[in-house]
Enzyme design. Structure first.
Site, PDB file in Angstrom:
ATOM      1  N   CYS A  11       0.750  -1.010   0.182  1.00  0.00           N
ATOM      2  CA  CYS A  11      -0.009   0.021  -0.140  1.00  0.00           C
ATOM      3  C   CYS A  11       0.837   1.181   0.027  1.00  0.00           C
ATOM      4  CB  CYS A  11      -0.916  -0.141   1.270  1.00  0.00           C
ATOM      5  SG  CYS A  11      -0.346   0.055   2.783  1.00  0.00           S
ATOM      6  N   ARG A  17      -3.646  -0.732   5.005  1.00  0.00           N
ATOM      7  CA  ARG A  17      -4.030  -1.762   4.117  1.00  0.00           C
ATOM      8  C   ARG A  17      -3.188  -2.943   3.982  1.00  0.00           C
ATOM      9  NH1 ARG A  17      -5.362   2.609  -0.612  1.00  0.00           N
ATOM     10  NH2 ARG A  17      -3.572   3.400   0.662  1.00  0.00           N
ATOM     11  N   ASP A 133      -8.417   3.734   0.989  1.00  0.00           N
ATOM     12  CA  ASP A 133      -7.561   4.286   1.996  1.00  0.00           C
ATOM     13  C   ASP A 133      -8.367   4.481   3.306  1.00  0.00           C
ATOM     14  OD1 ASP A 133      -5.465   4.909   3.726  1.00  0.00           O
ATOM     15  OD2 ASP A 133      -4.504   6.312   2.397  1.00  0.00           O
TER      16      ASP A 133
END
Length: 167
Positions: A11, A17, A133
């Site tokens: 990420c 993430r 996100d």
């Protein structure tokens, strides 16, 4: 024993993430009996969070869902990571583009490509597979991210199993 199949999740800063995906995949692979045959780790395309632990909200949501959250430190992806990974799972099309700029190996994929309920897209629409996100959101945003990660985990496990069978 043969070398493990190696999966890297990626990420932006490696605190939300990608470590969430790392935790979920390790648990699912262990449940499938592949924990010793598949290695999973995570990185970020940025060094802005280097050395920081997993985001406290990501950690809380993972624990709430029954996952064990290890101590870990964020780090930026390296050329060595890309050279040793058998499968690189980017959280967004932007991450995938940055990773593909660093390697010509055909190992970079979007994580949600492995989610059977995700939309079918071509190269121009890859952003439709982005995992949002949760950083600027609240706990529900982290729960949504976890749900997206969990939705693709079975497909990743199946892909790892198939790759191991071909070795």
């Amino acid at each position: 024993m043969a070398s493990p199949f190696r999966i890297m999740t990626v990420c932006t800063g490696n605190i939300c993430r990608s470590p969430m995906a790392e935790v979920v995949l390790k648990a699912r692979l262990a449940e499938a009996g592949l924990g010793d045959a598949v290695e999973v780790w995570s990185t970020g395309v940025s060094s802005e969070e280097h050395g920081n632990p997993i985001d406290r909200r990501a950690s809380a949501v993972l624990r709430e869902a029954g996952y064990t959250v290890p101590r870990r430190s964020a780090r930026r992806v390296t050329a060595a990571d890309l050279g040793s990974a058998d499968l690189v799972l980017a959280m967004t099309a932007g991450h995938a583009r940055r990773l593909r700029d660093l390697t010509d190996r055909p190992v970079v994929h979007l994580y949600r490509e492995f989610d059977p309920a995700a939309p079918a897209v071509d190269g121009l629409d890859e952003h439709l597979l982005d995992i949002d996100d949760p950083w600027y959101g609240g706990m529900d945003d982290f729960r949504t991210t976890l749900a997206q990660v969990e939705a693709g985990a079975g497909g990743v496990v199946a892909a790892a199993r198939e790759a191991l069978a071909r070795r």
